[in-house]
Design an enzyme around this catalytic site. Sequence first.
Site, PDB file in Angstrom:
ATOM      1  N   GLU A  65       0.853  -1.197   0.000  1.00  0.00           N
ATOM      2  CA  GLU A  65       0.000   0.000   0.000  1.00  0.00           C
ATOM      3  C   GLU A  65       0.882   1.238   0.000  1.00  0.00           C
ATOM      4  OE1 GLU A  65      -2.760   0.251   3.310  1.00  0.00           O
ATOM      5  OE2 GLU A  65      -2.904   2.414   3.081  1.00  0.00           O
ATOM      6  N   ARG A 109       0.667  10.272   0.019  1.00  0.00           N
ATOM      7  CA  ARG A 109       1.011  11.397   0.888  1.00  0.00           C
ATOM      8  C   ARG A 109       2.279  12.097   0.450  1.00  0.00           C
ATOM      9  NH1 ARG A 109       1.214   9.206   6.795  1.00  0.00           N
ATOM     10  NH2 ARG A 109       0.041   7.315   6.420  1.00  0.00           N
ATOM     11  N   LYS A 157     -11.052  -1.652   6.303  1.00  0.00           N
ATOM     12  CA  LYS A 157      -9.892  -1.285   7.112  1.00  0.00           C
ATOM     13  C   LYS A 157     -10.450  -0.792   8.449  1.00  0.00           C
ATOM     14  CE  LYS A 157      -6.410   2.412   7.109  1.00  0.00           C
ATOM     15  NZ  LYS A 157      -5.441   3.094   6.263  1.00  0.00           N
TER      16      LYS A 157
HETATM   17  O1  LIG Z   1      -2.449   7.123   5.122  1.00  0.00           O
HETATM   18  C1  LIG Z   1      -3.306   6.293   5.316  1.00  0.00           C
HETATM   19  O2  LIG Z   1      -4.333   6.187   4.661  1.00  0.00           O
HETATM   20  C2  LIG Z   1      -3.104   5.321   6.320  1.00  0.00           C
HETATM   21  O3  LIG Z   1      -3.358   4.189   6.065  1.00  0.00           O
HETATM   22  C3  LIG Z   1      -2.546   5.700   7.579  1.00  0.00           C
HETATM   23  C4  LIG Z   1      -1.828   4.489   8.047  1.00  0.00           C
HETATM   24  O4  LIG Z   1      -2.740   3.540   8.402  1.00  0.00           O
HETATM   25  C5  LIG Z   1      -0.935   4.737   9.139  1.00  0.00           C
HETATM   26  O5  LIG Z   1      -0.087   5.796   8.872  1.00  0.00           O
HETATM   27  C6  LIG Z   1      -0.127   3.528   9.384  1.00  0.00           C
HETATM   28  O6  LIG Z   1      -0.022   3.490  10.718  1.00  0.00           O
HETATM   29  P1  LIG Z   1       1.289   3.073  11.471  1.00  0.00           P
HETATM   30  O7  LIG Z   1       1.576   1.652  11.082  1.00  0.00           O
HETATM   31  O8  LIG Z   1       0.891   3.229  12.893  1.00  0.00           O
HETATM   32  O9  LIG Z   1       2.364   4.020  11.042  1.00  0.00           O
END
Ligand SMILES: O=C(O)C(=O)C[C@H](O)[C@H](O)COP(=O)(O)O
Length: 213
Positions: A47, A51, A134
């Site tokens: 994925e 960003r 999700k």
């Molecule tokens: O940008 C998105 O749509 C996301 O999916 C956000 C992510 O789920 C988190 O940034 C991942 O979370 P961490 O593994 O805690 O770093």
Amino acid sequence: MNPALQSHATRSLCDLAPVIPVLVIEDVAHAEPLARALVAGGLPVLEVTLRTDCALEAMAAMATVPGARVGAGTVLSAHDVKRAKAAGATFAVSPGATPALIAACAAQGLPLLPGAATASEVMALLELGYRTMKFFPAGPAGGPALLKGLYGPLPQATFCPTGGVSPQNAADYLSLPNVACVGGSWVAPAKMMAAGDWDGITALARQAASLSR
Ligand SMILES: O=C(O)C(=O)C[C@H](O)[C@H](O)COP(=O)(O)O
């Protein structure tokens, strides 16, 4: 592509490995070696969050890696859906869900893994035909305990918890009957990417791929 078919497609992806790496790629030169490293470690579903400026280009580069199944994350709008599809994304992930996003994925034929964090959000997605979702942000929203609670009345919904999932707590999620896989950024740390430590990332992926569910 209707929501039921979309969920069938995303469920198949979730079944490929216990962890979907959530990738924030700052340098397009990292895209291909990163994809190779993760696939080699046993994590084929990737994925790429929309960003960063090079995210679309990165997806296109990663899609050339044999075995990689590349999708777009942080898909927030119909515009995002169109540009992700054009860049070769085979699925989309969103932190929540809106009517415009859902309509765009249906129109573009791009399977969406829509985000939900409450019983009402899950029910609204089930009404539309989505069964694979999700769970975001997993930790702050209530963690494994919340998913356990949802399973009673809503066992037909299956989740990919993401947000605050780590090697320390992944097993707590993966042992639940309504969790297909988890998502997380820990398998591709920014520092290791910057250092070109692809073998290190393969080692992290291998550990993640060996988690049982
Ligand atoms: O940008 C998105 O749509 C996301 O999916 C956000 C992510 O789920 C988190 O940034 C991942 O979370 P961490 O593994 O805690 O770093």
